[in-house]
Design a protein around this motif. Sequence first.
Motif, PDB file in Angstrom:
ATOM      1  N   GLY A  96       0.815  -1.213   0.000  1.00  0.00           N
ATOM      2  CA  GLY A  96       0.000   0.000   0.000  1.00  0.00           C
ATOM      3  C   GLY A  96       0.846   1.259   0.000  1.00  0.00           C
ATOM      4  N   GLY A  97       1.927   1.242   0.788  1.00  0.00           N
ATOM      5  CA  GLY A  97       2.812   2.401   0.830  1.00  0.00           C
ATOM      6  C   GLY A  97       3.524   2.634  -0.494  1.00  0.00           C
ATOM      7  N   GLU A  98       3.923   1.550  -1.183  1.00  0.00           N
ATOM      8  CA  GLU A  98       4.596   1.687  -2.480  1.00  0.00           C
ATOM      9  C   GLU A  98       3.637   2.228  -3.535  1.00  0.00           C
ATOM     10  OE1 GLU A  98       8.024  -1.797  -2.228  1.00  0.00           O
ATOM     11  OE2 GLU A  98       5.970  -2.340  -2.807  1.00  0.00           O
ATOM     12  N   LYS A  99       2.373   1.860  -3.435  1.00  0.00           N
ATOM     13  CA  LYS A  99       1.385   2.407  -4.377  1.00  0.00           C
ATOM     14  C   LYS A  99       1.223   3.907  -4.167  1.00  0.00           C
ATOM     15  CE  LYS A  99      -1.264  -1.856  -5.038  1.00  0.00           C
ATOM     16  NZ  LYS A  99      -2.551  -2.564  -4.796  1.00  0.00           N
ATOM     17  N   ARG A 100       1.296   4.352  -2.917  1.00  0.00           N
ATOM     18  CA  ARG A 100       1.220   5.794  -2.654  1.00  0.00           C
ATOM     19  C   ARG A 100       2.433   6.507  -3.243  1.00  0.00           C
ATOM     20  NH1 ARG A 100      -2.634   7.850  -2.960  1.00  0.00           N
ATOM     21  NH2 ARG A 100      -2.489   9.563  -1.490  1.00  0.00           N
ATOM     22  N   ARG A 101       3.596   5.868  -3.184  1.00  0.00           N
ATOM     23  CA  ARG A 101       4.787   6.474  -3.791  1.00  0.00           C
ATOM     24  C   ARG A 101       4.638   6.551  -5.301  1.00  0.00           C
ATOM     25  NH1 ARG A 101      10.251   4.368  -0.740  1.00  0.00           N
ATOM     26  NH2 ARG A 101       9.517   4.550   1.413  1.00  0.00           N
ATOM     27  N   LEU A 102       4.007   5.538  -5.885  1.00  0.00           N
ATOM     28  CA  LEU A 102       3.769   5.569  -7.327  1.00  0.00           C
ATOM     29  C   LEU A 102       2.792   6.696  -7.676  1.00  0.00           C
ATOM     30  CD1 LEU A 102       4.156   4.397 -10.142  1.00  0.00           C
ATOM     31  CD2 LEU A 102       2.380   2.704  -9.619  1.00  0.00           C
ATOM     32  N   ASP A 103       1.758   6.860  -6.867  1.00  0.00           N
ATOM     33  CA  ASP A 103       0.827   7.977  -7.065  1.00  0.00           C
ATOM     34  C   ASP A 103       1.584   9.309  -7.084  1.00  0.00           C
ATOM     35  OD1 ASP A 103      -1.587   6.545  -7.169  1.00  0.00           O
ATOM     36  OD2 ASP A 103      -1.726   6.458  -4.992  1.00  0.00           O
ATOM     37  N   LEU A 104       2.506   9.463  -6.136  1.00  0.00           N
ATOM     38  CA  LEU A 104       3.267  10.705  -6.036  1.00  0.00           C
ATOM     39  C   LEU A 104       4.185  10.868  -7.240  1.00  0.00           C
ATOM     40  CD1 LEU A 104       4.187  13.232  -4.558  1.00  0.00           C
ATOM     41  CD2 LEU A 104       5.726  11.809  -3.189  1.00  0.00           C
ATOM     42  N   ALA A 105       4.845   9.800  -7.645  1.00  0.00           N
ATOM     43  CA  ALA A 105       5.757   9.880  -8.790  1.00  0.00           C
ATOM     44  C   ALA A 105       5.019  10.357 -10.037  1.00  0.00           C
ATOM     45  CB  ALA A 105       6.398   8.516  -9.035  1.00  0.00           C
ATOM     46  N   LEU A 106       3.838   9.817 -10.281  1.00  0.00           N
ATOM     47  CA  LEU A 106       3.090  10.183 -11.482  1.00  0.00           C
ATOM     48  C   LEU A 106       2.569  11.615 -11.416  1.00  0.00           C
ATOM     49  CD1 LEU A 106       1.174   6.862 -12.229  1.00  0.00           C
ATOM     50  CD2 LEU A 106       3.487   7.585 -12.855  1.00  0.00           C
ATOM     51  N   ALA A 107       2.282  12.096 -10.192  1.00  0.00           N
ATOM     52  CA  ALA A 107       1.860  13.486 -10.045  1.00  0.00           C
ATOM     53  C   ALA A 107       2.993  14.457 -10.368  1.00  0.00           C
ATOM     54  CB  ALA A 107       1.355  13.727  -8.623  1.00  0.00           C
ATOM     55  N   LEU A 108       4.241  13.967 -10.290  1.00  0.00           N
ATOM     56  CA  LEU A 108       5.407  14.815 -10.536  1.00  0.00           C
ATOM     57  C   LEU A 108       5.901  14.756 -11.976  1.00  0.00           C
ATOM     58  CD1 LEU A 108       7.490  14.042  -7.308  1.00  0.00           C
ATOM     59  CD2 LEU A 108       5.989  15.996  -7.742  1.00  0.00           C
ATOM     60  N   LEU A 109       5.288  13.923 -12.811  1.00  0.00           N
ATOM     61  CA  LEU A 109       5.774  13.730 -14.176  1.00  0.00           C
ATOM     62  C   LEU A 109       5.873  15.026 -14.965  1.00  0.00           C
ATOM     63  CD1 LEU A 109       4.101  10.400 -15.353  1.00  0.00           C
ATOM     64  CD2 LEU A 109       6.541  10.951 -15.475  1.00  0.00           C
ATOM     65  N   GLY A 110       4.875  15.893 -14.811  1.00  0.00           N
ATOM     66  CA  GLY A 110       4.860  17.125 -15.586  1.00  0.00           C
ATOM     67  C   GLY A 110       5.614  18.275 -14.958  1.00  0.00           C
TER      68      GLY A 110
END
Length: 335
Positions: free
Chosen positions: A142-156
Amino acid sequence: MNTNERDHVIEVTDLRRVYGGGGREFEAVRGVTFSVGRGEIFALLGTNGAGKTSTVELIEGLAPATGGRVRVLGHDPYTERAAVRPRIGVMLQEGGFPSELTVAETARMWAGCTSGARPADQVLDRAGLAHRSGVRVKQLSGGEKRRLDLALALLGDPEVLFLDEPTTGLDVEGRRSTWELVRELRDGGTTVLLTTHYLEEAESLADRLAILHEGRVATVGTPAEVTASQPSHVSFELPDGYFPGDLPPLPELGVSGHETAGRRIRLRTGDLQRTATALLVWAERARVELRGLDVRSASLEEAFLRISRDAVAHSTDAPTQTAKTRKARTRGTAA
């Protein structure tokens, strides 16, 4: 763009959102007003049902406001979405990624839908997921999925970043590393709007915050300003043979109230330094020890609970008043 729009990246004025219709309306956001400056971390706090998510969705441009005004980077985020969307990043409570894709595949897919996307491996590394790039999403914690959420929010490489409960499911180390990343983004000029249930997180990260209650802003200010509105505390064990009445007159110490539990006394004060200094001087002159001495300012948690209780107490008369107003309007219309 005028000066105010440059200084205030997010402006919310008398914002309202109503769900339903046909006599079954529910007003989730009831005249919310605040602004967020460039390069500022601003936290929205509130109990469940306070209106945080409804407010953030309007600011993100996911729905039209029922009333009031929203501006993000000088634009209406709903009607001028094309001008706003490429410049913001959004981390939702749950991303809903395809479970069979790997982390790297998910990031590349998301990058293909993002204007001016940074290389996927860069954002994964920044979010601490580079070592998990070949793992399928369904195998992440669950914590790694939250990190993935954050990574994708930073793409742009967003100018404005929306974080909705960003550290839910993270362990202590993961939470601290995420905080450091958010601070780095802020220091680089990114404006961050954060919602969280972790008051320690808000206290640690936010430059300013607002506490919502039943769709309204109960208070707004820096964490220090919000906590300063609540009393600090000094507690200690009374020396042997002494009683509360043997202490110097409490009002003269700046003490507004006290409680006792056995030999232990807890003082409430609006002037912590004055109270603590006077007590220590008294103890020195009396040649006694204040065992278990604990001196502390009010915490954000204490302020949050007190403000929420006060808001609940204040709102108990609201239904009656609303009903009276509605009847008056009905009579006026009929006339």
